[in-house]
Design a protein around this motif. Structure first.
Motif, PDB file in Angstrom:
ATOM      1  N   GLU A   1       0.829  -1.204   0.000  1.00  0.00           N
ATOM      2  CA  GLU A   1       0.000   0.000   0.000  1.00  0.00           C
ATOM      3  C   GLU A   1       0.868   1.259   0.000  1.00  0.00           C
ATOM      4  O   GLU A   1       0.564   2.236  -0.691  1.00  0.00           O
ATOM      5  N   GLU A   2       1.940   1.231   0.771  1.00  0.00           N
ATOM      6  CA  GLU A   2       2.856   2.377   0.780  1.00  0.00           C
ATOM      7  C   GLU A   2       3.504   2.565  -0.581  1.00  0.00           C
ATOM      8  O   GLU A   2       3.711   3.695  -1.045  1.00  0.00           O
ATOM      9  N   SER A   3       3.841   1.472  -1.221  1.00  0.00           N
ATOM     10  CA  SER A   3       4.456   1.542  -2.541  1.00  0.00           C
ATOM     11  C   SER A   3       3.496   2.155  -3.557  1.00  0.00           C
ATOM     12  O   SER A   3       3.886   2.985  -4.393  1.00  0.00           O
ATOM     13  N   ALA A   4       2.236   1.732  -3.500  1.00  0.00           N
ATOM     14  CA  ALA A   4       1.223   2.296  -4.400  1.00  0.00           C
ATOM     15  C   ALA A   4       1.032   3.784  -4.134  1.00  0.00           C
ATOM     16  O   ALA A   4       0.878   4.585  -5.064  1.00  0.00           O
ATOM     17  N   GLU A   5       1.045   4.163  -2.863  1.00  0.00           N
ATOM     18  CA  GLU A   5       0.869   5.578  -2.512  1.00  0.00           C
ATOM     19  C   GLU A   5       2.065   6.398  -3.000  1.00  0.00           C
ATOM     20  O   GLU A   5       1.892   7.536  -3.458  1.00  0.00           O
ATOM     21  N   ALA A   6       3.261   5.853  -2.927  1.00  0.00           N
ATOM     22  CA  ALA A   6       4.441   6.557  -3.440  1.00  0.00           C
ATOM     23  C   ALA A   6       4.327   6.773  -4.945  1.00  0.00           C
ATOM     24  O   ALA A   6       4.734   7.818  -5.471  1.00  0.00           O
ATOM     25  N   ALA A   7       3.768   5.786  -5.646  1.00  0.00           N
ATOM     26  CA  ALA A   7       3.554   5.941  -7.088  1.00  0.00           C
ATOM     27  C   ALA A   7       2.552   7.059  -7.356  1.00  0.00           C
ATOM     28  O   ALA A   7       2.734   7.861  -8.285  1.00  0.00           O
ATOM     29  N   ARG A   8       1.500   7.130  -6.537  1.00  0.00           N
ATOM     30  CA  ARG A   8       0.524   8.201  -6.717  1.00  0.00           C
ATOM     31  C   ARG A   8       1.150   9.567  -6.423  1.00  0.00           C
ATOM     32  O   ARG A   8       0.850  10.551  -7.101  1.00  0.00           O
ATOM     33  N   GLU A   9       2.004   9.624  -5.420  1.00  0.00           N
ATOM     34  CA  GLU A   9       2.684  10.884  -5.110  1.00  0.00           C
ATOM     35  C   GLU A   9       3.529  11.346  -6.296  1.00  0.00           C
ATOM     36  O   GLU A   9       3.596  12.544  -6.604  1.00  0.00           O
ATOM     37  N   SER A  10       4.173  10.404  -6.975  1.00  0.00           N
ATOM     38  CA  SER A  10       4.957  10.755  -8.156  1.00  0.00           C
ATOM     39  C   SER A  10       4.060  11.307  -9.259  1.00  0.00           C
ATOM     40  O   SER A  10       4.409  12.293  -9.924  1.00  0.00           O
ATOM     41  N   ALA A  11       2.908  10.657  -9.458  1.00  0.00           N
ATOM     42  CA  ALA A  11       1.968  11.129 -10.483  1.00  0.00           C
ATOM     43  C   ALA A  11       1.426  12.507 -10.139  1.00  0.00           C
ATOM     44  O   ALA A  11       1.269  13.373 -11.011  1.00  0.00           O
ATOM     45  N   ARG A  12       1.161  12.736  -8.864  1.00  0.00           N
ATOM     46  CA  ARG A  12       0.668  14.049  -8.421  1.00  0.00           C
ATOM     47  C   ARG A  12       1.739  15.121  -8.634  1.00  0.00           C
ATOM     48  O   ARG A  12       1.440  16.233  -9.092  1.00  0.00           O
TER      49      ARG A  12
END
Length: 209
Positions: free
Chosen positions: A19-30
């Protein structure tokens, strides 16, 4: 229905790490979305560096936990596949960012906002799909999310082709066209990486339902 809770036992750490990994990916997209709409790019690039460092650390930690954990939550190859697929999202985004900051001044007037918003939506769906692993493999919910990712990927394909007619029709500088084409393709590739994560999650659900 087979329960992931049973598979994980005390391995809840894998839920959290994925879940943290997915959130880090979203942070990159943001951060990428901010990059294409902000004139001051230095703070945004700092955010990229933070998110990327976090993703690298998580990728490494998940690999280490797989080595050190006797009973894993999922088949080891499934955890490895998710770990690898998630890692590739911010990696693709970072590649776009690095190139964009170099050539942005030559691409004024070309709109990247819509594409960045689409990528951010795709990354958010990835966060939702990874979150579903903790909830007991509800196949209907996961399929709906995967369908959303496929729709976003199709839209990314459309956006990849759409601007070329205008760029070529305007008789644009060939270098400008080439640079724009390269960045459009990187956007589309990043969305593809989000779809790849969705496909891995869906295959896990099918296998364990």
């Amino acid at each position: 229905m087979f329960s992931l809770q049973t598979m994980f036992g005390k391995g809840d750490k894998f839920y959290g790490l994925l879940e943290e990994s997915a959130e880090a990916a979203r942070e990159s997209a943001r951060a990428l979305h901010e990059l294409v709409i902000q004139t001051d790019r230095a703070p945004v690039m700092a955010a990229f560096s933070t998110a990327r460092a976090r993703e690298k650390a998580l990728h490494r930690q998940i690999g280490e936990e797989l080595v050190n954990t006797f009973v894993t939550a999922l088949d080891r190859e499934d955890i490895e596949a998710l770990n690898s697929a998630l890692y590739k999202i911010p990696k693709s985004i970072e590649k776009f960012a690095e190139r964009y900051v170099i050539v942005a001044d030559r691409l004024q007037g070309i709109d990247f906002d819509q594409r960045a918003a689409l990528l951010e939506k795709s990354a958010s769906v990835v966060v939702d799909m990874i979150g579903e692993l903790r909830k007991g493999l509800k196949i209907d919910r996961v399929k709906k999310l995967r369908d959303s990712l496929n729709a976003l990927e199709s839209e990314a394909d459309r956006l990849l082709l759409e601007p070329y007619r205008t760029l070529y029709a305007e008789g644009s500088d060939p270098l400008r066209v080439m640079l724009a084409k390269d960045l459009f393709e990187l956007f589309e590739k990043a969305v593809d990486k989000c779809r790849d994560v969705g496909n891995v999650v869906y295959s896990i659900v099918l296998k364990n339902s």
